[in-house]
Motif scaffolding. Structure first.
Motif, PDB file in Angstrom:
ATOM      1  N   SER A   1      43.310  44.751  30.697  1.00 28.55           N
ATOM      2  CA  SER A   1      44.066  45.598  29.776  1.00 28.55           C
ATOM      3  C   SER A   1      43.234  46.836  29.436  1.00 28.55           C
ATOM      4  CB  SER A   1      44.468  44.795  28.543  1.00 28.55           C
ATOM      5  OG  SER A   1      45.413  45.494  27.768  1.00 28.55           O
ATOM      6  N   MET A   2      42.967  47.100  28.157  1.00 27.35           N
ATOM      7  CA  MET A   2      42.167  48.287  27.853  1.00 27.35           C
ATOM      8  C   MET A   2      40.754  48.164  28.409  1.00 27.35           C
ATOM      9  SD  MET A   2      41.203  48.099  23.791  1.00 27.35           S
ATOM     10  CE  MET A   2      39.884  46.996  23.213  1.00 27.35           C
ATOM     11  N   GLY A   3      40.291  46.942  28.628  1.00 22.55           N
ATOM     12  CA  GLY A   3      38.994  46.753  29.266  1.00 22.55           C
ATOM     13  C   GLY A   3      39.025  47.091  30.743  1.00 22.55           C
ATOM     14  N   GLY A   4      40.198  46.900  31.390  1.00 21.75           N
ATOM     15  CA  GLY A   4      40.334  47.297  32.782  1.00 21.75           C
ATOM     16  C   GLY A   4      40.271  48.795  32.945  1.00 21.75           C
ATOM     17  N   SER A   5      40.988  49.516  32.084  1.00 27.72           N
ATOM     18  CA  SER A   5      40.903  50.973  32.133  1.00 27.72           C
ATOM     19  C   SER A   5      39.514  51.442  31.724  1.00 27.72           C
ATOM     20  CB  SER A   5      41.974  51.602  31.239  1.00 27.72           C
ATOM     21  OG  SER A   5      41.840  51.186  29.895  1.00 27.72           O
ATOM     22  N   GLY A   6      38.903  50.727  30.764  1.00 29.95           N
ATOM     23  CA  GLY A   6      37.550  51.085  30.345  1.00 29.95           C
ATOM     24  C   GLY A   6      36.528  50.916  31.449  1.00 29.95           C
ATOM     25  N   ALA A   7      36.696  49.865  32.272  1.00 36.90           N
ATOM     26  CA  ALA A   7      35.771  49.643  33.382  1.00 36.90           C
ATOM     27  C   ALA A   7      35.902  50.740  34.428  1.00 36.90           C
ATOM     28  CB  ALA A   7      36.029  48.270  34.006  1.00 36.90           C
TER      29      ALA A   7
ATOM     30  N   GLY B   1      27.456  55.824  40.224  1.00 33.31           N
ATOM     31  CA  GLY B   1      26.261  55.106  40.634  1.00 33.31           C
ATOM     32  C   GLY B   1      25.841  54.002  39.695  1.00 33.31           C
ATOM     33  N   LEU B   2      26.488  53.903  38.534  1.00 32.89           N
ATOM     34  CA  LEU B   2      26.086  52.867  37.573  1.00 32.89           C
ATOM     35  C   LEU B   2      26.422  51.473  38.090  1.00 32.89           C
ATOM     36  CD1 LEU B   2      25.059  51.955  34.766  1.00 32.89           C
ATOM     37  CD2 LEU B   2      27.414  52.266  33.938  1.00 32.89           C
ATOM     38  N   VAL B   3      27.641  51.296  38.602  1.00 38.08           N
ATOM     39  CA  VAL B   3      28.080  49.965  39.029  1.00 38.08           C
ATOM     40  C   VAL B   3      28.386  49.950  40.523  1.00 38.08           C
ATOM     41  CG1 VAL B   3      28.972  49.349  36.756  1.00 38.08           C
ATOM     42  CG2 VAL B   3      30.506  50.421  38.425  1.00 38.08           C
ATOM     43  N   ARG B   4      28.232  48.772  41.113  1.00 34.95           N
ATOM     44  CA  ARG B   4      28.495  48.605  42.541  1.00 34.95           C
ATOM     45  C   ARG B   4      29.954  48.318  42.839  1.00 34.95           C
ATOM     46  NH1 ARG B   4      23.541  45.577  45.635  1.00 34.95           N
ATOM     47  NH2 ARG B   4      21.829  46.815  44.754  1.00 34.95           N
ATOM     48  N   SER B   5      30.692  47.865  41.845  1.00 33.11           N
ATOM     49  CA  SER B   5      32.126  47.612  42.032  1.00 33.11           C
ATOM     50  C   SER B   5      32.779  47.486  40.670  1.00 33.11           C
ATOM     51  CB  SER B   5      32.363  46.332  42.851  1.00 33.11           C
ATOM     52  OG  SER B   5      31.936  45.192  42.133  1.00 33.11           O
ATOM     53  N   VAL B   6      34.115  47.595  40.674  1.00 32.25           N
ATOM     54  CA  VAL B   6      34.911  47.411  39.462  1.00 32.25           C
ATOM     55  C   VAL B   6      36.066  46.473  39.792  1.00 32.25           C
ATOM     56  CG1 VAL B   6      36.461  48.501  37.798  1.00 32.25           C
ATOM     57  CG2 VAL B   6      34.368  49.681  38.506  1.00 32.25           C
ATOM     58  N   ALA B   7      36.275  45.482  38.940  1.00 34.20           N
ATOM     59  CA  ALA B   7      37.453  44.619  39.010  1.00 34.20           C
ATOM     60  C   ALA B   7      38.276  44.887  37.754  1.00 34.20           C
ATOM     61  CB  ALA B   7      37.068  43.154  39.091  1.00 34.20           C
ATOM     62  N   ALA B   8      39.531  45.302  37.932  1.00 33.55           N
ATOM     63  CA  ALA B   8      40.382  45.657  36.793  1.00 33.55           C
ATOM     64  C   ALA B   8      41.666  44.841  36.838  1.00 33.55           C
ATOM     65  CB  ALA B   8      40.706  47.149  36.818  1.00 33.55           C
ATOM     66  N   PHE B   9      41.948  44.134  35.741  1.00 32.52           N
ATOM     67  CA  PHE B   9      43.183  43.382  35.595  1.00 32.52           C
ATOM     68  C   PHE B   9      44.136  44.168  34.699  1.00 32.52           C
ATOM     69  CE2 PHE B   9      41.074  38.866  35.924  1.00 32.52           C
ATOM     70  CZ  PHE B   9      40.691  39.157  37.226  1.00 32.52           C
ATOM     71  N   SER B  10      45.327  44.487  35.204  1.00 32.04           N
ATOM     72  CA  SER B  10      46.375  45.129  34.400  1.00 32.04           C
ATOM     73  C   SER B  10      45.810  46.240  33.512  1.00 32.04           C
ATOM     74  CB  SER B  10      47.073  44.083  33.519  1.00 32.04           C
ATOM     75  OG  SER B  10      47.443  42.945  34.260  1.00 32.04           O
ATOM     76  N   PRO B  11      45.072  47.194  34.108  1.00 33.11           N
ATOM     77  CA  PRO B  11      44.444  48.214  33.276  1.00 33.11           C
ATOM     78  C   PRO B  11      45.475  49.033  32.508  1.00 33.11           C
ATOM     79  CG  PRO B  11      44.381  48.849  35.597  1.00 33.11           C
ATOM     80  CD  PRO B  11      44.831  47.415  35.545  1.00 33.11           C
ATOM     81  N   ALA B  12      45.155  49.330  31.257  1.00 32.87           N
ATOM     82  CA  ALA B  12      46.054  50.103  30.400  1.00 32.87           C
ATOM     83  C   ALA B  12      45.912  51.581  30.752  1.00 32.87           C
ATOM     84  CB  ALA B  12      45.721  49.856  28.935  1.00 32.87           C
ATOM     85  N   VAL B  13      46.685  52.014  31.745  1.00 32.85           N
ATOM     86  CA  VAL B  13      46.608  53.388  32.241  1.00 32.85           C
ATOM     87  C   VAL B  13      48.011  53.995  32.271  1.00 32.85           C
ATOM     88  CG1 VAL B  13      44.563  52.959  33.656  1.00 32.85           C
ATOM     89  CG2 VAL B  13      46.832  52.610  34.651  1.00 32.85           C
ATOM     90  N   ALA B  14      48.052  55.317  32.340  1.00 26.45           N
ATOM     91  CA  ALA B  14      49.303  56.047  32.517  1.00 26.45           C
ATOM     92  C   ALA B  14      49.002  57.285  33.345  1.00 26.45           C
ATOM     93  CB  ALA B  14      49.900  56.439  31.171  1.00 26.45           C
ATOM     94  N   PRO B  15      49.894  57.647  34.257  1.00 26.35           N
ATOM     95  CA  PRO B  15      49.663  58.842  35.065  1.00 26.35           C
ATOM     96  C   PRO B  15      49.331  60.046  34.192  1.00 26.35           C
ATOM     97  CG  PRO B  15      51.563  57.653  35.893  1.00 26.35           C
ATOM     98  CD  PRO B  15      51.171  56.986  34.604  1.00 26.35           C
ATOM     99  N   GLY B  16      48.293  60.773  34.579  1.00 26.34           N
ATOM    100  CA  GLY B  16      47.899  61.960  33.837  1.00 26.34           C
ATOM    101  C   GLY B  16      46.841  61.724  32.784  1.00 26.34           C
ATOM    102  N   ASP B  17      46.506  60.451  32.513  1.00 24.68           N
ATOM    103  CA  ASP B  17      45.464  60.218  31.514  1.00 24.68           C
ATOM    104  C   ASP B  17      44.077  60.385  32.123  1.00 24.68           C
ATOM    105  OD1 ASP B  17      44.744  57.822  32.771  1.00 24.68           O
ATOM    106  OD2 ASP B  17      45.755  56.547  31.312  1.00 24.68           O
ATOM    107  N   VAL B  18      43.055  60.165  31.303  1.00 24.28           N
ATOM    108  CA  VAL B  18      41.697  60.459  31.727  1.00 24.28           C
ATOM    109  C   VAL B  18      41.246  59.559  32.877  1.00 24.28           C
ATOM    110  CG1 VAL B  18      40.633  58.929  30.016  1.00 24.28           C
ATOM    111  CG2 VAL B  18      39.354  60.902  30.866  1.00 24.28           C
TER     112      VAL B  18
END
Length: 254
Positions: free
Chosen positions: A152-158, A167-184
């Motif tokens: 959720s918001m943690g998915g978009s946060g990741a 370069g900070l992380v080697r991969s990201v796993a995101a579940f149902s990230p709270a995103v919308a087209p045009g956001d950051v």
């Protein structure tokens, strides 16, 4: 730094007929594997200007986790690190390793409901970027190998964390990230071209269309994930944690 540390004792769920999973009806699935060293501590975060919960889990059989790489956990809006043991995250971690995944550590801290973005003098994103790796290093974890996972918001946060600090992380796993087209998050996708992404979402999730557009907009197709039956809840997310942890382990060990 003064802190109080508590070891979390997990209850044992027996598996019927030798099965490695149990379920209490319509609720989340839960692996029968036992958690390893699982701790909840209180740490002062200068980035957030307050004391936060800091939770870690090591797969069973790997002692205190010294030398293991770390997956940073970014929670959603309704859960906090104090809930992670009851959610069975330590059990999922042990289960992944018992199934053959390379071992790693989970580590998460309290970000409240700021969507892992700075607001005024409160910056949970910087806490994840700067302070959590330092806290992990104090425990002897290998902070030269980091991944990020959130829902959720943690998915978009990741995703935002990875694009903000290349370069900070080697991969990201995101579940149902709270995103919308045009956001950051969408604005920073080009900076994720060198980061393996795993992306999962339930087809009955209100964010399904947005996550599908995110999938299509990534500069490189996701290396893991997909869309299946499920809503925006842990009942669904618990079914895809095994795939996500396999994905995380593969990228942390390569």
């Amino acid at each position: 730094m003064r802190r109080r540390a508590f070891l979390l004792a997990g209850s044992v769920l027996a598996a019927a007929g030798g099965c490695s999973w149990v379920s209490a009806g319509p609720g989340p699935v839960m692996p029968s594997a036992l958690p390893g060293d699982e701790r909840l501590e209180q740490r002062f975060s200068a980035a957030r200007g307050r004391t936060v919960d800091f939770w870690t889990a090591v797969p069973a059989g790997h002692g205190d986790g010294r030398g293991l790489p770390v997956c940073l956990v970014l929670h959603g809006g309704s859960k906090r690190p104090a809930d992670f043991a009851a959610m069975g995250l330590g059990r999922f971690l042990t289960d992944a390793v018992q199934r053959g995944a390379a071992p790693f550590v989970l580590a998460g801290a309290t970000g409240d409901r700021l969507a892992w973005r700075p607001r005024g003098g409160d910056d949970p994103q910087w806490m994840v970027r700067q302070e959590m790796p330092a806290w992990c290093a104090e425990r002897g974890f290998d902070t030269t190998r980091l991944a990020a996972w959130g829902w959720s918001m943690g998915g978009s946060g990741a995703l935002l964390l990875a694009s903000t600090f290349p370069g900070l992380v080697r991969s990201v796993a995101a579940f149902s990230p709270a995103v919308a087209p045009g956001d950051v998050v969408f604005d920073g996708l080009e900076r994720l071209k060198d980061v393996p992404i795993g992306l999962w979402c339930g087809k009955d999730d209100d964010l399904y269309d947005n996550v599908r557009e995110l999938w299509a907009s990534l500069p490189v197709p996701p290396g893991a994930g997909g869309f299946g039956p499920g809503k925006h809840n842990f009942n669904y997310w618990s079914t895809v944690i095994p795939d996500a942890f396999d994905f995380i382990a593969k990228n942390l060990s390569s």
